[in-house]
Design an enzyme around this catalytic site. Structure first.
Site, PDB file in Angstrom:
ATOM      1  N   PRO A  10       0.796  -1.232   0.000  1.00  0.00           N
ATOM      2  CA  PRO A  10       0.000   0.000   0.000  1.00  0.00           C
ATOM      3  C   PRO A  10       0.824   1.275   0.000  1.00  0.00           C
ATOM      4  O   PRO A  10       1.863   1.359   0.640  1.00  0.00           O
ATOM      5  CB  PRO A  10      -0.809  -0.105   1.308  1.00  0.00           C
ATOM      6  CG  PRO A  10      -0.098  -1.107   2.138  1.00  0.00           C
ATOM      7  CD  PRO A  10       0.559  -2.059   1.190  1.00  0.00           C
ATOM      8  N   ASN A  11       0.306   2.220  -0.766  1.00  0.00           N
ATOM      9  CA  ASN A  11       0.857   3.579  -0.884  1.00  0.00           C
ATOM     10  C   ASN A  11       2.155   3.662  -1.689  1.00  0.00           C
ATOM     11  O   ASN A  11       2.638   4.752  -1.954  1.00  0.00           O
ATOM     12  CB  ASN A  11       1.045   4.234   0.499  1.00  0.00           C
ATOM     13  CG  ASN A  11      -0.273   4.362   1.236  1.00  0.00           C
ATOM     14  OD1 ASN A  11      -1.234   4.873   0.666  1.00  0.00           O
ATOM     15  ND2 ASN A  11      -0.351   3.884   2.453  1.00  0.00           N
ATOM     16  N   ARG A  18       4.666  11.040  -2.638  1.00  0.00           N
ATOM     17  CA  ARG A  18       4.495  10.732  -1.220  1.00  0.00           C
ATOM     18  C   ARG A  18       5.797  10.972  -0.442  1.00  0.00           C
ATOM     19  O   ARG A  18       6.800  10.297  -0.671  1.00  0.00           O
ATOM     20  CB  ARG A  18       4.141   9.239  -1.152  1.00  0.00           C
ATOM     21  CG  ARG A  18       4.042   8.684   0.196  1.00  0.00           C
ATOM     22  CD  ARG A  18       3.962   7.169   0.156  1.00  0.00           C
ATOM     23  NE  ARG A  18       3.805   6.714   1.509  1.00  0.00           N
ATOM     24  CZ  ARG A  18       4.134   5.519   1.941  1.00  0.00           C
ATOM     25  NH1 ARG A  18       4.611   4.622   1.107  1.00  0.00           N
ATOM     26  NH2 ARG A  18       3.971   5.202   3.197  1.00  0.00           N
ATOM     27  N   TYR A  23      11.089   9.007   0.946  1.00  0.00           N
ATOM     28  CA  TYR A  23      11.070   7.894  -0.010  1.00  0.00           C
ATOM     29  C   TYR A  23      11.736   8.202  -1.345  1.00  0.00           C
ATOM     30  O   TYR A  23      11.828   7.330  -2.195  1.00  0.00           O
ATOM     31  CB  TYR A  23       9.619   7.450  -0.241  1.00  0.00           C
ATOM     32  CG  TYR A  23       8.944   6.956   1.022  1.00  0.00           C
ATOM     33  CD1 TYR A  23       9.434   5.845   1.695  1.00  0.00           C
ATOM     34  CD2 TYR A  23       7.833   7.607   1.553  1.00  0.00           C
ATOM     35  CE1 TYR A  23       8.836   5.396   2.863  1.00  0.00           C
ATOM     36  CE2 TYR A  23       7.224   7.160   2.719  1.00  0.00           C
ATOM     37  CZ  TYR A  23       7.731   6.050   3.367  1.00  0.00           C
ATOM     38  OH  TYR A  23       7.147   5.606   4.516  1.00  0.00           O
ATOM     39  N   ASN A  74       8.143  -5.387  -0.863  1.00  0.00           N
ATOM     40  CA  ASN A  74       8.061  -4.229   0.035  1.00  0.00           C
ATOM     41  C   ASN A  74       6.604  -4.181   0.492  1.00  0.00           C
ATOM     42  O   ASN A  74       5.737  -3.693  -0.237  1.00  0.00           O
ATOM     43  CB  ASN A  74       8.447  -2.932  -0.676  1.00  0.00           C
ATOM     44  CG  ASN A  74       8.428  -1.744   0.284  1.00  0.00           C
ATOM     45  OD1 ASN A  74       7.872  -1.840   1.383  1.00  0.00           O
ATOM     46  ND2 ASN A  74       9.019  -0.640  -0.130  1.00  0.00           N
ATOM     47  N   ALA A  77       3.223  -0.525   4.847  1.00  0.00           N
ATOM     48  CA  ALA A  77       2.799  -0.541   6.250  1.00  0.00           C
ATOM     49  C   ALA A  77       2.370  -1.931   6.718  1.00  0.00           C
ATOM     50  O   ALA A  77       2.413  -2.219   7.930  1.00  0.00           O
ATOM     51  CB  ALA A  77       1.656   0.451   6.448  1.00  0.00           C
ATOM     52  N   GLU A  98      12.626  -9.114   1.932  1.00  0.00           N
ATOM     53  CA  GLU A  98      11.831  -7.913   2.231  1.00  0.00           C
ATOM     54  C   GLU A  98      12.714  -6.679   2.076  1.00  0.00           C
ATOM     55  O   GLU A  98      13.858  -6.660   2.544  1.00  0.00           O
ATOM     56  CB  GLU A  98      11.276  -8.005   3.656  1.00  0.00           C
ATOM     57  CG  GLU A  98      10.486  -6.768   4.061  1.00  0.00           C
ATOM     58  CD  GLU A  98       9.614  -7.001   5.286  1.00  0.00           C
ATOM     59  OE1 GLU A  98       9.003  -8.099   5.389  1.00  0.00           O
ATOM     60  OE2 GLU A  98       9.541  -6.111   6.140  1.00  0.00           O
ATOM     61  N   HIS A 100      12.719  -2.246   2.283  1.00  0.00           N
ATOM     62  CA  HIS A 100      12.093  -0.969   2.612  1.00  0.00           C
ATOM     63  C   HIS A 100      12.993   0.134   2.090  1.00  0.00           C
ATOM     64  O   HIS A 100      14.219   0.066   2.268  1.00  0.00           O
ATOM     65  CB  HIS A 100      11.923  -0.821   4.127  1.00  0.00           C
ATOM     66  CG  HIS A 100      10.965  -1.809   4.698  1.00  0.00           C
ATOM     67  ND1 HIS A 100       9.599  -1.655   4.599  1.00  0.00           N
ATOM     68  CD2 HIS A 100      11.176  -2.990   5.322  1.00  0.00           C
ATOM     69  CE1 HIS A 100       9.008  -2.702   5.165  1.00  0.00           C
ATOM     70  NE2 HIS A 100       9.937  -3.526   5.607  1.00  0.00           N
ATOM     71  N   ARG A 107      12.968   5.639  12.329  1.00  0.00           N
ATOM     72  CA  ARG A 107      11.709   6.377  12.235  1.00  0.00           C
ATOM     73  C   ARG A 107      10.841   6.157  13.481  1.00  0.00           C
ATOM     74  O   ARG A 107      11.368   5.914  14.560  1.00  0.00           O
ATOM     75  CB  ARG A 107      11.015   5.964  10.927  1.00  0.00           C
ATOM     76  CG  ARG A 107      11.909   6.241   9.701  1.00  0.00           C
ATOM     77  CD  ARG A 107      11.212   5.912   8.413  1.00  0.00           C
ATOM     78  NE  ARG A 107      10.014   6.725   8.253  1.00  0.00           N
ATOM     79  CZ  ARG A 107       9.041   6.456   7.360  1.00  0.00           C
ATOM     80  NH1 ARG A 107       9.174   5.400   6.568  1.00  0.00           N
ATOM     81  NH2 ARG A 107       8.001   7.232   7.268  1.00  0.00           N
TER      82      ARG A 107
HETATM   83  C1  DQA Z   1       8.168   1.465   3.705  1.00  0.00           C
HETATM   84  C2  DQA Z   1       8.265   1.695   5.222  1.00  0.00           C
HETATM   85  C3  DQA Z   1       6.928   1.472   5.881  1.00  0.00           C
HETATM   86  O1  DQA Z   1       7.033   1.731   7.277  1.00  0.00           O
HETATM   87  C4  DQA Z   1       5.888   2.407   5.313  1.00  0.00           C
HETATM   88  O2  DQA Z   1       4.625   2.151   5.888  1.00  0.00           O
HETATM   89  C5  DQA Z   1       5.827   2.342   3.829  1.00  0.00           C
HETATM   90  C6  DQA Z   1       7.077   2.316   3.089  1.00  0.00           C
HETATM   91  C7  DQA Z   1       9.494   1.791   2.996  1.00  0.00           C
HETATM   92  O3  DQA Z   1       9.669   1.360   1.860  1.00  0.00           O
HETATM   93  O4  DQA Z   1      10.353   2.491   3.569  1.00  0.00           O
HETATM   94  O5  DQA Z   1       4.759   2.383   3.235  1.00  0.00           O
HETATM   95  O6  DQA Z   1       7.882   0.097   3.468  1.00  0.00           O
END
Ligand code: DQA
Length: 140
Positions: A10-11, A18, A23, A74, A77, A98, A100, A107
């Site tokens: 998500p996102n 964003r 990011y 990835n 959240a 995984e 990020h 953070r």
């Molecule tokens: C993320 C880190 C997560 O905590 C966050 O919710 C994201 C992006 C990252 O790529 O740094 O959506 O996965």
């Protein structure tokens, strides 16, 4: 040529717009293009993005019957909350890595809980867009 599946949660479809200070300025499509350039003809990469937990679970279940060398995920959240994605990763008999973009340990404290990472072979956090191709490269 080995095939890889890269899943974004998500996102991550909002990358570029964003929180670019966290990011980066690149969109997910631009990161995909950058990753493909880095990997070249060494691997075939399939990209999947969803904002929906159950869809990610479904894609992982499907991957269990496909012929990938490894999966890079990835979970966004959901990394911090999803037992369902953790359990779906466990179904796979291939390596799952995984990634990020940000260093989640630098953070908010709620990002320090990583549920999905426990099901993965490895985790990369804080290397920005380079994490994707590095994760693929590690399994070629
Ligand atoms: C993320 C880190 C997560 O905590 C966050 O919710 C994201 C992006 C990252 O790529 O740094 O959506 O996965």
């Amino acid at each position: 040529m080995p095939s890889f599946l890269i899943i974004n949660g998500p996102n991550l479809n909002m990358l570029g717009k964003r929180e670019p200070e966290i990011y980066g300025a690149q969109t997910l499509d631009e990161i995909a293009q950058y990753t493909e350039e880095k990997i070249g003809t060494a691997a075939k990469i399939e990209w999947y993005q969803s904002n929906i937990e159950g869809e990610i679970v479904g894609r992982l279940q499907l991957a269990a019957s496909q012929n990938y060398r490894a999966v890079v995920i990835n979970p966004g959240a959901y990394a911090h909350t999803s037992v369902a994605i953790h359990d779906a990763i466990k179904i796979l008999k291939i390596p799952v890595i995984e990634v990020h973009l940000s260093n989640v340990y630098r953070r908010e404290s709620f990002r320090e809980t990583l549920l999905t990472a426990k099901a993965c072979l490895a985790i990369m956090t804080g290397l920005g867009k380079d994490a994707y191709w590095l994760a693929v490269k590690s399994q070629i």
